[in-house]
Design a protein around this motif. Structure first.
Motif, PDB file in Angstrom:
ATOM      1  N   LEU A 167     -37.065  47.695 155.080  1.00 38.15           N
ATOM      2  CA  LEU A 167     -37.293  48.607 153.961  1.00 38.15           C
ATOM      3  C   LEU A 167     -36.539  49.920 154.177  1.00 38.15           C
ATOM      4  N   ILE A 168     -36.475  50.381 155.418  1.00 37.53           N
ATOM      5  CA  ILE A 168     -35.704  51.598 155.723  1.00 37.53           C
ATOM      6  C   ILE A 168     -34.219  51.365 155.434  1.00 37.53           C
ATOM      7  N   ILE A 169     -33.705  50.193 155.811  1.00 34.50           N
ATOM      8  CA  ILE A 169     -32.305  49.856 155.498  1.00 34.50           C
ATOM      9  C   ILE A 169     -32.079  49.868 153.991  1.00 34.50           C
ATOM     10  N   ILE A 222     -39.294  55.292 145.309  1.00 31.11           N
ATOM     11  CA  ILE A 222     -40.379  54.317 145.203  1.00 31.11           C
ATOM     12  C   ILE A 222     -40.476  53.469 146.477  1.00 31.11           C
ATOM     13  N   ILE A 223     -39.325  53.056 147.025  1.00 33.59           N
ATOM     14  CA  ILE A 223     -39.336  52.215 148.230  1.00 33.59           C
ATOM     15  C   ILE A 223     -39.828  53.009 149.439  1.00 33.59           C
ATOM     16  N   ILE A 264     -29.452  42.693 151.099  1.00 32.20           N
ATOM     17  CA  ILE A 264     -30.039  42.347 152.397  1.00 32.20           C
ATOM     18  C   ILE A 264     -31.439  42.954 152.536  1.00 32.20           C
ATOM     19  N   GLY A 265     -31.582  44.244 152.188  1.00 33.08           N
ATOM     20  CA  GLY A 265     -32.876  44.911 152.328  1.00 33.08           C
ATOM     21  C   GLY A 265     -33.933  44.375 151.378  1.00 33.08           C
ATOM     22  N   SER A 266     -33.506  43.966 150.185  1.00 27.33           N
ATOM     23  CA  SER A 266     -34.463  43.475 149.185  1.00 27.33           C
ATOM     24  C   SER A 266     -35.094  42.152 149.576  1.00 27.33           C
ATOM     25  N   VAL A 267     -34.547  41.501 150.597  1.00 21.47           N
ATOM     26  CA  VAL A 267     -35.079  40.205 151.025  1.00 21.47           C
ATOM     27  C   VAL A 267     -36.482  40.340 151.630  1.00 21.47           C
TER      28      VAL A 267
END
Length: 403
Positions: A87-89, A177-178, A115-118
């Protein structure tokens, strides 16, 4: 609460399922924000119109990389720390996209957004570890409805924000939001420490063995790839059809996309009915509904109000078929072996998204070369092919093993 094993008998708190559903939706939306605002992004970053499609393509490539090489890590690493790290990425990638001065940096950011959304695909099997077998269909249905809502809402939300502020604001808002989501999940999620029986290299090599070992994994992945391919074909081309045939503006297209969101209601309903033993019949029904949706769009064309209303109905029923069948498939694949659930989900979703990429490509080609008629005809063929394959399924084997 600490999950050391995969046996769960107490009910999952409703607030936790709601949080997981919201998280999956907010994460999956990042894959689709750019689709409806490619024009403004290209103008700002200097990306040529011919290369603009790379934005979506690289995001999808990043997602598939994550599905194959990151999601399997959930079978060997503590899940909450793994989720927080990626999530940080994702936050860094979203900020980089928002402030990219040129096309190269934006495209690189797009890859890492994928990649991060995975993380969404780590959270879905994670939810199943919290549940008993009797609850699993309902819980997966609720979580997947959140994910599908995120996919469906991303395009209109991005269009509205861009029209009011700028495309950069879309990525800035998502990054904020993330960040909040990361803080919330890090505090709310129970730790889950798998007991790995293999190292990472062995884990990745085992993906091929799992695909070979579980025929239902192959079957459900191909079912969903066909339906999601038709879904992607529709949503890639319908904005062009709405603009060309009905003279719709960007905001009008956004309102149309919002109407299609109603189809996500099928996900929790399908999950509940699957828990009652109706997986097989609902699978066939989903394929028939998807094919019927495209059949209506093919037969009734024009630029009247009636055909526009029909197109809205087609959008809703197609989304219902795809979202319902996705939940049915995931309920089955999560029963194939709890110790490999992360890898099984990664295989399933990567094949599923490859189908979507093929559908998008076919849609762009068919609309350019044969217009809406050819596009809807191809959209009709895709679920029909899945239906033909479905009729080769042995009912007894499915019932005894998976329901």
């Amino acid at each position: 609460m600490h999950l050391q094993n995969d046996v769960k008998t107490t009910p999952v708190p409703s607030w936790l399922i709601l949080l997981l559903a919201a998280a999956c939706g907010l994460l999956a939306a990042n894959l689709y924000y750019a689709q409806t605002v490619i024009g403004p992004i290209s103008m700002t970053t200097g990306l040529s119109s011919a290369a603009a499609g790379l934005i979506v393509t690289l995001t999808q490539i990043g997602y598939v990389i994550g599905l194959l090489f990151i999601v399997p890590l959930s079978d060997i690493l503590e899940n909450k720390r793994l989720i927080t790290f990626f999530l940080i990425i994702l936050v860094v990638a979203l900020i980089a996209a928002a402030f990219s001065p040129n096309a190269i940096l934006f495209l690189a950011a797009s890859l890492f957004i994928g990649i991060g959304s995975v993380v969404a695909q780590i959270l879905v099997p994670y939810a199943t570890y919290l549940t008993s077998e009797e609850q699993r269909g309902r819980v997966v249905g609720n979580v997947m409805s959140g994910l599908l809502l995120g996919i469906m809402l991303a395009r209109p939300v991005a269009s509205f924000i861009t029209s009011l502020l700028s495309w950069q604001a879309v990525f800035v808002f998502s990054a904020i939001i993330i960040v909040l989501l990361t803080l919330l999940l890090s505090r709310a999620l129970p730790a889950r420490q798998p007991q790995p029986a293999m190292k990472y290299g062995q884990l990745i090599l085992s993906l091929g063995s799992l695909l070979k070992t579980f025929p239902m994994l192959r079957r459900r992945a191909l079912y969903q790839a066909s339906l999601f391919g038709a879904f992607s074909l529709f949503w890639t081309t319908v904005p062009m059809q709405l603009a060309n045939e009905y003279g719709m503006s960007q905001q009008g297209i956004a309102w149309f996309a919002l109407a299609g969101v109603g189809g996500a209601v099928a996900a929790p309903i399908a999950g509940r009915w699957a828990d009652k033993g109706f997986t097989r019949i609902l699978t066939g029904l989903a394929m028939v509904i998807a094919a019927g949706s495209f059949g209506l769009a093919y037969l009734f064309q024009g630029h009247s109000t009636a055909t526009l209303v029909l197109l809205v109905i087609v959008a809703i029923t197609l989304d219902m078929a795809v979202s319902g069948n996705l939940v049915l498939g995931q309920r089955i694949i999560y029963s194939l072996g709890s110790e490999a659930r992360g890898r099984v989900n990664g295989i399933f979703m990567s094949i599923f998204f490859v189908g979507g990429a093929i559908g998008s490509s076919l849609g762009s080609w068919s609309y350019a070369n044969g217009g809406w008629s050819l596009t809807t005809l191809i959209g009709l063929i895709m679920p029909l092919l899945a239906l033909v394959y479905y009729f080769t399924e042995k009912k007894a084997a499915v019932v005894s093993k998976h329901l």
